[in-house]
Design a protein around this motif. Structure first.
Motif, PDB file in Angstrom:
ATOM      1  N   LEU A 148       0.829  -1.201   0.000  1.00 35.64           N
ATOM      2  CA  LEU A 148       0.000   0.000   0.000  1.00 35.64           C
ATOM      3  C   LEU A 148       0.865   1.255   0.000  1.00 35.64           C
ATOM      4  N   LEU A 149       1.936   1.239   0.778  1.00 34.56           N
ATOM      5  CA  LEU A 149       2.843   2.382   0.812  1.00 34.56           C
ATOM      6  C   LEU A 149       3.521   2.573  -0.543  1.00 34.56           C
ATOM      7  N   ALA A 150       3.952   1.486  -1.167  1.00 35.31           N
ATOM      8  CA  ALA A 150       4.590   1.577  -2.478  1.00 35.31           C
ATOM      9  C   ALA A 150       3.628   2.123  -3.525  1.00 35.31           C
ATOM     10  N   LEU A 151       2.385   1.656  -3.499  1.00 32.59           N
ATOM     11  CA  LEU A 151       1.396   2.155  -4.456  1.00 32.59           C
ATOM     12  C   LEU A 151       1.123   3.638  -4.242  1.00 32.59           C
ATOM     13  N   SER A 152       1.084   4.073  -2.989  1.00 29.93           N
ATOM     14  CA  SER A 152       0.853   5.495  -2.697  1.00 29.93           C
ATOM     15  C   SER A 152       1.988   6.351  -3.239  1.00 29.93           C
ATOM     16  N   VAL A 153       3.223   5.871  -3.069  1.00 25.64           N
ATOM     17  CA  VAL A 153       4.372   6.633  -3.563  1.00 25.64           C
ATOM     18  C   VAL A 153       4.364   6.677  -5.090  1.00 25.64           C
ATOM     19  N   ILE A 154       4.004   5.568  -5.734  1.00 25.40           N
ATOM     20  CA  ILE A 154       3.968   5.540  -7.195  1.00 25.40           C
ATOM     21  C   ILE A 154       2.915   6.496  -7.729  1.00 25.40           C
ATOM     22  N   ILE A 155       1.783   6.589  -7.040  1.00 22.62           N
ATOM     23  CA  ILE A 155       0.744   7.521  -7.477  1.00 22.62           C
ATOM     24  C   ILE A 155       1.256   8.958  -7.418  1.00 22.62           C
ATOM     25  N   LEU A 156       2.079   9.253  -6.437  1.00 23.64           N
ATOM     26  CA  LEU A 156       2.642  10.600  -6.323  1.00 23.64           C
ATOM     27  C   LEU A 156       3.738  10.852  -7.355  1.00 23.64           C
ATOM     28  N   LEU A 157       4.581   9.846  -7.606  1.00 25.77           N
ATOM     29  CA  LEU A 157       5.727  10.018  -8.496  1.00 25.77           C
ATOM     30  C   LEU A 157       5.403   9.741  -9.958  1.00 25.77           C
ATOM     31  N   ALA A 167       9.815   3.667  -4.854  1.00 29.21           N
ATOM     32  CA  ALA A 167       8.715   3.331  -3.954  1.00 29.21           C
ATOM     33  C   ALA A 167       9.048   2.111  -3.097  1.00 29.21           C
ATOM     34  N   VAL A 168       9.620   1.097  -3.723  1.00 26.59           N
ATOM     35  CA  VAL A 168      10.024  -0.103  -2.971  1.00 26.59           C
ATOM     36  C   VAL A 168      11.111   0.252  -1.963  1.00 26.59           C
ATOM     37  N   GLY A 169      12.039   1.118  -2.363  1.00 21.28           N
ATOM     38  CA  GLY A 169      13.090   1.542  -1.437  1.00 21.28           C
ATOM     39  C   GLY A 169      12.539   2.273  -0.233  1.00 21.28           C
ATOM     40  N   ILE A 170      11.527   3.107  -0.436  1.00 18.46           N
ATOM     41  CA  ILE A 170      10.927   3.845   0.682  1.00 18.46           C
ATOM     42  C   ILE A 170      10.264   2.882   1.668  1.00 18.46           C
ATOM     43  N   THR A 171       9.693   1.789   1.159  1.00 27.25           N
ATOM     44  CA  THR A 171       9.072   0.828   2.067  1.00 27.25           C
ATOM     45  C   THR A 171      10.083   0.130   2.973  1.00 27.25           C
ATOM     46  N   SER A 172      11.369   0.112   2.570  1.00 26.70           N
ATOM     47  CA  SER A 172      12.398  -0.547   3.386  1.00 26.70           C
ATOM     48  C   SER A 172      13.178   0.435   4.260  1.00 26.70           C
ATOM     49  N   VAL A 173      12.854   1.721   4.188  1.00 28.68           N
ATOM     50  CA  VAL A 173      13.577   2.722   4.984  1.00 28.68           C
ATOM     51  C   VAL A 173      13.434   2.440   6.473  1.00 28.68           C
ATOM     52  N   GLY A 238       5.161  -4.361 -11.328  1.00 27.34           N
ATOM     53  CA  GLY A 238       5.057  -4.455 -12.782  1.00 27.34           C
ATOM     54  C   GLY A 238       3.884  -5.320 -13.200  1.00 27.34           C
ATOM     55  N   PHE A 239       3.630  -6.393 -12.479  1.00 30.31           N
ATOM     56  CA  PHE A 239       2.498  -7.270 -12.774  1.00 30.31           C
ATOM     57  C   PHE A 239       1.174  -6.531 -12.612  1.00 30.31           C
ATOM     58  N   LEU A 240       1.098  -5.661 -11.606  1.00 26.67           N
ATOM     59  CA  LEU A 240      -0.122  -4.892 -11.352  1.00 26.67           C
ATOM     60  C   LEU A 240      -0.285  -3.714 -12.301  1.00 26.67           C
ATOM     61  N   GLY A 241       0.739  -3.432 -13.100  1.00 29.74           N
ATOM     62  CA  GLY A 241       0.636  -2.353 -14.070  1.00 29.74           C
ATOM     63  C   GLY A 241       1.196  -1.032 -13.599  1.00 29.74           C
ATOM     64  N   TYR A 242       1.930  -1.029 -12.484  1.00 27.39           N
ATOM     65  CA  TYR A 242       2.475   0.211 -11.937  1.00 27.39           C
ATOM     66  C   TYR A 242       3.957   0.388 -12.254  1.00 27.39           C
ATOM     67  N   GLY A 243       4.516  -0.528 -13.010  1.00 29.45           N
ATOM     68  CA  GLY A 243       5.927  -0.432 -13.349  1.00 29.45           C
ATOM     69  C   GLY A 243       6.138   0.158 -14.729  1.00 29.45           C
ATOM     70  N   ALA A 244       7.029  -0.455 -15.482  1.00 26.74           N
ATOM     71  CA  ALA A 244       7.344   0.039 -16.818  1.00 26.74           C
ATOM     72  C   ALA A 244       6.152  -0.174 -17.750  1.00 26.74           C
ATOM     73  N   PRO A 245       5.884   0.779 -18.643  1.00 23.30           N
ATOM     74  CA  PRO A 245       4.762   0.631 -19.572  1.00 23.30           C
ATOM     75  C   PRO A 245       5.125  -0.316 -20.716  1.00 23.30           C
ATOM     76  N   PRO A 246       4.118  -0.939 -21.354  1.00 26.09           N
ATOM     77  CA  PRO A 246       4.378  -1.761 -22.537  1.00 26.09           C
ATOM     78  C   PRO A 246       4.963  -0.900 -23.655  1.00 26.09           C
ATOM     79  N   PRO A 247       5.808  -1.444 -24.515  1.00 24.32           N
ATOM     80  CA  PRO A 247       6.224  -2.861 -24.615  1.00 24.32           C
ATOM     81  C   PRO A 247       7.542  -3.153 -23.902  1.00 24.32           C
ATOM     82  N   THR A 248       7.856  -2.416 -22.842  1.00 28.13           N
ATOM     83  CA  THR A 248       9.099  -2.643 -22.108  1.00 28.13           C
ATOM     84  C   THR A 248       9.156  -4.090 -21.606  1.00 28.13           C
ATOM     85  N   PRO A 249      10.236  -4.803 -21.834  1.00 31.42           N
ATOM     86  CA  PRO A 249      10.321  -6.213 -21.399  1.00 31.42           C
ATOM     87  C   PRO A 249      10.682  -6.345 -19.920  1.00 31.42           C
TER      88      PRO A 249
END
Length: 296
Positions: A148-157, A167-173, A238-249
């Motif tokens: 949830l924290l990662a998704l919130s940060v991604i929405i902001l960034l 976002a993942v790094g912030i969750t491990s701070v 990335g699986f949820l669609g919050y990572g790299a956009p298609p067609p990025t591998p």
């Protein structure tokens, strides 16, 4: 005679120290080769790192362009992992996607390590109201579920591999801050630190020369342990669609794109998923070995 004694006094201790370090390194290598699982993990990570840096070593296929006539072909000698719905070689996409997942994991670990260690260092060394304020902030971060924290940060960034890694790094701070603070407090109470303060050394000098270096062992071990977790978290985003956009591998995106064809083209999700699983397990196995060596 005096020159010979002087030479022995300066050279022999250095030779002895070098010999001890060499002996410890050789013992560490022997311990590694006696563990087949650890050797396999090192080989897997070496292959993945090579794929990230030099993908042309493993494949000559274009990971973006495809041919419609080759769509949804099963794994074969021509296409080791088969092809996707647009005729793109899946193995080439997995190989070229290594740089996104590994690079993102490194960014995530770096963010957690730098920010979390800085917070823990300030809280543990200064103490008082600053310690209480920083630790309450850490408690808030720990109270929020990581995803949830990662998704919130991604929405902001915004979306993207780099933003997902941050976002993942912030969750491990918070985890890094807790570990760093406990180590700093332990070192801060050591006799040699008190002696340094007693000899008139300034706070900043003691912090940089004594407290920080001697409190990093546990933090480095935690960073190694967080690497595999970061790979899995970035793939999840990335699986949820919050990572790299298609067609990025990107690995998580590859698994998501194959969901529609699970019944007819099992390789689209199974093979990238197995790669992610193998890399995460190998990273965790190696990180546990590193943490043991650091703790010796």
């Amino acid at each position: 005679m005096s020159d010979q004694v002087t030479t022995q006094a300066f050279v022999l201790p250095r030779i002895g120290a070098f010999g001890r370090r060499l002996t410890l390194n050789l013992r560490g290598l022997r311990r590694i080769w006696r563990q087949p699982g650890l050797v396999l993990s090192v080989l897997v990570l070496a292959l993945v790192i090579t794929a990230a840096l030099r993908p042309a070593v493993f494949t000559s296929h274009d990971p973006i362009a495809g041919r419609a006539r080759d769509a949804l072909q099963a794994p074969s000698a021509a296409h080791w992992f088969g092809t996707d719905a647009t005729g793109r070689d899946l193995f080439a996409r997995v190989v070229h996607g290594a740089i996104h997942s590994l690079g993102g994991a490194l960014v995530a670990v770096a963010v957690g390590l730098v920010v979390g260690t800085g917070i823990g260092l300030l809280a543990g060394s200064i103490g008082g109201l600053l310690d209480q304020a920083l630790m309450r902030l850490v408690d808030v971060l720990l109270a929020v579920p990581g995803l949830l924290l990662a998704l919130s940060v991604i929405i902001l960034l915004g979306f993207g591999t780099t933003n997902a890694a941050i976002a993942v790094g912030i969750t491990s701070v918070a985890i890094f801050a807790r570990v760093s603070r406990s180590e700093v407090i332990r070192v801060r109470r050591s006799d040699y630190v008190e002696a340094a303060f007693g000899s008139g050394a300034r706070f900043g000098e003691v912090l940089v020369r004594h407290i920080l270096p001697n409190s990093l062992n546990a933090v480095v071990a935690l960073a190694a342990l967080q690497f595999g977790t970061a790979i899995l978290a970035i793939s999840t985003l990335g699986f949820l669609g919050y990572g790299a956009p298609p067609p990025t591998p990107e690995w998580g995106l590859l698994i998501a794109e194959g969901r529609t064809y699970v019944a007819t083209a099992w390789w689209l999700t199974t093979l990238p998923g197995l790669v992610v699983m193998a890399v995460v397990l190998s990273a965790n196995r190696l990180s546990h070995a590193i943490s043991k060596e650091v703790g010796r």
